[in-house]
Design a protein around this motif. Structure first.
Motif, PDB file in Angstrom:
ATOM      1  N   ALA A 148      -3.145   0.635 -10.432  1.00  0.00           N
ATOM      2  CA  ALA A 148      -2.131   0.209 -11.389  1.00  0.00           C
ATOM      3  C   ALA A 148      -1.867  -1.291 -11.316  1.00  0.00           C
ATOM      4  O   ALA A 148      -1.804  -1.973 -12.349  1.00  0.00           O
ATOM      5  CB  ALA A 148      -0.831   0.985 -11.167  1.00  0.00           C
ATOM      6  N   ALA A 149      -1.720  -1.831 -10.110  1.00  0.00           N
ATOM      7  CA  ALA A 149      -1.386  -3.246  -9.964  1.00  0.00           C
ATOM      8  C   ALA A 149      -2.467  -4.138 -10.551  1.00  0.00           C
ATOM      9  O   ALA A 149      -2.176  -5.146 -11.204  1.00  0.00           O
ATOM     10  CB  ALA A 149      -1.169  -3.578  -8.489  1.00  0.00           C
ATOM     11  N   GLY A 150      -3.737  -3.780 -10.336  1.00  0.00           N
ATOM     12  CA  GLY A 150      -4.835  -4.585 -10.868  1.00  0.00           C
ATOM     13  C   GLY A 150      -4.825  -4.621 -12.384  1.00  0.00           C
ATOM     14  O   GLY A 150      -5.054  -5.669 -12.991  1.00  0.00           O
ATOM     15  N   MET A 187       2.056   5.926  -8.067  1.00  0.00           N
ATOM     16  CA  MET A 187       2.262   7.176  -7.353  1.00  0.00           C
ATOM     17  C   MET A 187       1.587   8.374  -8.019  1.00  0.00           C
ATOM     18  O   MET A 187       1.631   9.478  -7.502  1.00  0.00           O
ATOM     19  CB  MET A 187       3.765   7.451  -7.211  1.00  0.00           C
ATOM     20  CG  MET A 187       4.489   6.458  -6.309  1.00  0.00           C
ATOM     21  SD  MET A 187       3.784   6.350  -4.651  1.00  0.00           S
ATOM     22  CE  MET A 187       4.201   7.967  -4.013  1.00  0.00           C
ATOM     23  N   GLN A 188       0.968   8.152  -9.172  1.00  0.00           N
ATOM     24  CA  GLN A 188       0.198   9.237  -9.777  1.00  0.00           C
ATOM     25  C   GLN A 188      -1.039   9.489  -8.919  1.00  0.00           C
ATOM     26  O   GLN A 188      -1.762   8.569  -8.559  1.00  0.00           O
ATOM     27  CB  GLN A 188      -0.213   8.885 -11.207  1.00  0.00           C
ATOM     28  CG  GLN A 188       0.960   8.538 -12.121  1.00  0.00           C
ATOM     29  CD  GLN A 188       2.016   9.626 -12.158  1.00  0.00           C
ATOM     30  OE1 GLN A 188       1.718  10.770 -12.496  1.00  0.00           O
ATOM     31  NE2 GLN A 188       3.241   9.278 -11.823  1.00  0.00           N
ATOM     32  N   ALA A 189      -1.305  10.716  -8.603  1.00  0.00           N
ATOM     33  CA  ALA A 189      -2.329  11.063  -7.615  1.00  0.00           C
ATOM     34  C   ALA A 189      -3.707  10.510  -7.950  1.00  0.00           C
ATOM     35  O   ALA A 189      -4.472  10.146  -7.061  1.00  0.00           O
ATOM     36  CB  ALA A 189      -2.398  12.586  -7.470  1.00  0.00           C
ATOM     37  N   LYS A 190      -4.070  10.422  -9.226  1.00  0.00           N
ATOM     38  CA  LYS A 190      -5.411   9.998  -9.603  1.00  0.00           C
ATOM     39  C   LYS A 190      -5.531   8.486  -9.816  1.00  0.00           C
ATOM     40  O   LYS A 190      -6.600   7.994 -10.141  1.00  0.00           O
ATOM     41  CB  LYS A 190      -5.839  10.722 -10.876  1.00  0.00           C
ATOM     42  CG  LYS A 190      -5.931  12.238 -10.716  1.00  0.00           C
ATOM     43  CD  LYS A 190      -6.359  12.892 -12.016  1.00  0.00           C
ATOM     44  CE  LYS A 190      -6.438  14.402 -11.866  1.00  0.00           C
ATOM     45  NZ  LYS A 190      -6.846  15.071 -13.130  1.00  0.00           N
ATOM     46  N   SER A 216       0.847  -1.195   0.000  1.00  0.00           N
ATOM     47  CA  SER A 216       0.000   0.000   0.000  1.00  0.00           C
ATOM     48  C   SER A 216       0.886   1.251   0.000  1.00  0.00           C
ATOM     49  O   SER A 216       0.944   2.012   0.962  1.00  0.00           O
ATOM     50  CB  SER A 216      -0.933  -0.007   1.225  1.00  0.00           C
ATOM     51  OG  SER A 216      -1.888   1.012   1.129  1.00  0.00           O
ATOM     52  N   ILE A 217       1.561   1.460  -1.125  1.00  0.00           N
ATOM     53  CA  ILE A 217       2.627   2.459  -1.228  1.00  0.00           C
ATOM     54  C   ILE A 217       2.174   3.865  -0.867  1.00  0.00           C
ATOM     55  O   ILE A 217       2.941   4.666  -0.332  1.00  0.00           O
ATOM     56  CB  ILE A 217       3.221   2.431  -2.657  1.00  0.00           C
ATOM     57  CG1 ILE A 217       4.550   3.157  -2.721  1.00  0.00           C
ATOM     58  CG2 ILE A 217       2.247   3.008  -3.677  1.00  0.00           C
ATOM     59  CD1 ILE A 217       5.691   2.379  -2.167  1.00  0.00           C
ATOM     60  N   ASN A 218       0.908   4.181  -1.115  1.00  0.00           N
ATOM     61  CA  ASN A 218       0.430   5.536  -0.843  1.00  0.00           C
ATOM     62  C   ASN A 218       0.158   5.810   0.628  1.00  0.00           C
ATOM     63  O   ASN A 218      -0.244   6.915   0.987  1.00  0.00           O
ATOM     64  CB  ASN A 218      -0.835   5.805  -1.668  1.00  0.00           C
ATOM     65  CG  ASN A 218      -0.530   5.911  -3.154  1.00  0.00           C
ATOM     66  OD1 ASN A 218       0.194   6.804  -3.570  1.00  0.00           O
ATOM     67  ND2 ASN A 218      -1.051   4.997  -3.937  1.00  0.00           N
TER      68      ASN A 218
END
Length: 329
Positions: free
Chosen positions: A283-285, A275-278, A177-179
């Protein structure tokens, strides 16, 4: 002239000088990661129980925990200055978080393999494509991925590492959960060394191109609990050229697809999108769902300066979107 190994006059130095010296002692690099008991891991992934060096099957673990934070190298499980004397301990103790030896979190029994954790220097590692939250007879049966840093303060984590899971990227990213790691500074790829428990010894053989390459067996993550490991920082040149990282990773999922350098690009691309805010946690899915298209996009070399279009449909992707160079740099 013999080198000096003792300084008996140290205790006679002024206190302020001694304290400065204690502070200059470097802390060791430690890797800390969550793993289930060895028998649980083998039941979950390989069905066969592990064996010792004589080929005898190991008995199931009798530990009263579901997951345990394992510390490597084992000799650094406790920073030595915490036990030198009261003065050294007073200087360093405030730098460490002291977790409970064992605690129940979200109905899971979590054990800590070290009484002291340093959020500034320790590297917190996701060792494996993550087990789920439910456990029954040693097999993960739940539907939710276990938090890879369960019981830790995410806001204080500065360094993380992942082993290589190209086909399980969705589980790994859920565990990380990088964010939710606002102070993250360093992201490391951790590659396991040769398997010390394998009955098959590494050997040099000729591949299809007539090249001499090393064929061996990569250590299983469960075996991190069964041996004393060393940590080595490797240069990019070694990663690109050494056979172990390019030809010999027998247990590495997807090892026939690309060497470690390709996996590095894969992780960079995931991080760039994540890491793109939106694009929070999407991304992973998409990478998992479009695996082969994504693999071709990431690993094919550009032809005469022209790049393929990113197959994902996230913000910034598509015909007028980003390039692979943007992600990698």
């Amino acid at each position: 002239m013999e080198s000096i190994t003792e300084f008996p006059l140290f205790r006679h130095l002024p206190p302020e000088i001694r304290i400065k010296i204690w502070k200059f002692v470097p802390q060791p690099t430690r890797v800390i990661g969550l793993l289930p008991p060895v028998s649980t891991w083998y039941q979950q992934y390989s069905q066969d129980m592990p064996r010792d060096s004589d080929g005898r099957e190991l008995s199931p673990d009798e530990h009263a925990y579901d997951y345990r934070y394992v510390v490597q190298p084992q000799r650094h499980a406790i920073f030595s200055l915490l036990h030198v004397n009261r003065e050294a301990r007073a200087v360093w103790l405030s730098q460490f978080f002291q977790p409970p030896r064992q605690s129940q979190i979200e109905e899971l029994n979590i054990q800590f393999g070290t009484p002291f954790i340093n959020y500034d220097t320790d590297i917190f590692t996701i060792y494996d494509g993550w087990p789920l939250d439910g456990l029954e007879n040693g097999i993960a049966t739940g539907s939710r991925v276990v938090d890879g840093f369960i019981g830790l303060e995410r806001s204080r984590i500065r360094n993380i590492a992942v082993c290589e899971f190209p086909r399980l990227i969705e589980r790994v990213t859920s565990a990380i959960s990088i964010n939710t790691l606002p102070n993250l500074e360093v992201f490391t790829i951790l590659s396991m060394g040769p398997c010390v428990f394998s009955p098959f010894k590494p050997k040099l053989v000729r591949d299809g191109l007539g090249l001499i390459v090393l064929k061996g067996y990569e250590m299983l993550v469960a075996d991190v609990q069964r041996t004393s490991c060393e940590i080595h920082h490797l240069s990019t040149d070694i990663v690109r050229s050494h056979s172990f990282f390019n030809h010999a990773r027998v247990f590495h999922p997807g090892s026939s697809l690309y060497p470690l350098q390709g996996h590095q690009n894969h992780l960079r691309s995931w991080l760039w999108h994540e890491m793109q805010a939106k694009n929070l946690d999407k991304a992973a899915g998409q990478i998992a769902g479009l695996w082969w298209s994504w693999l071709g996009y990431m690993l094919d070399n550009e032809d005469e300066g022209e790049e393929k279009t990113c197959p994902l449909t996230l913000d910034g992707c598509g015909e007028e979107g980003h390039s692979k160079r943007e992600m990698r740099e």
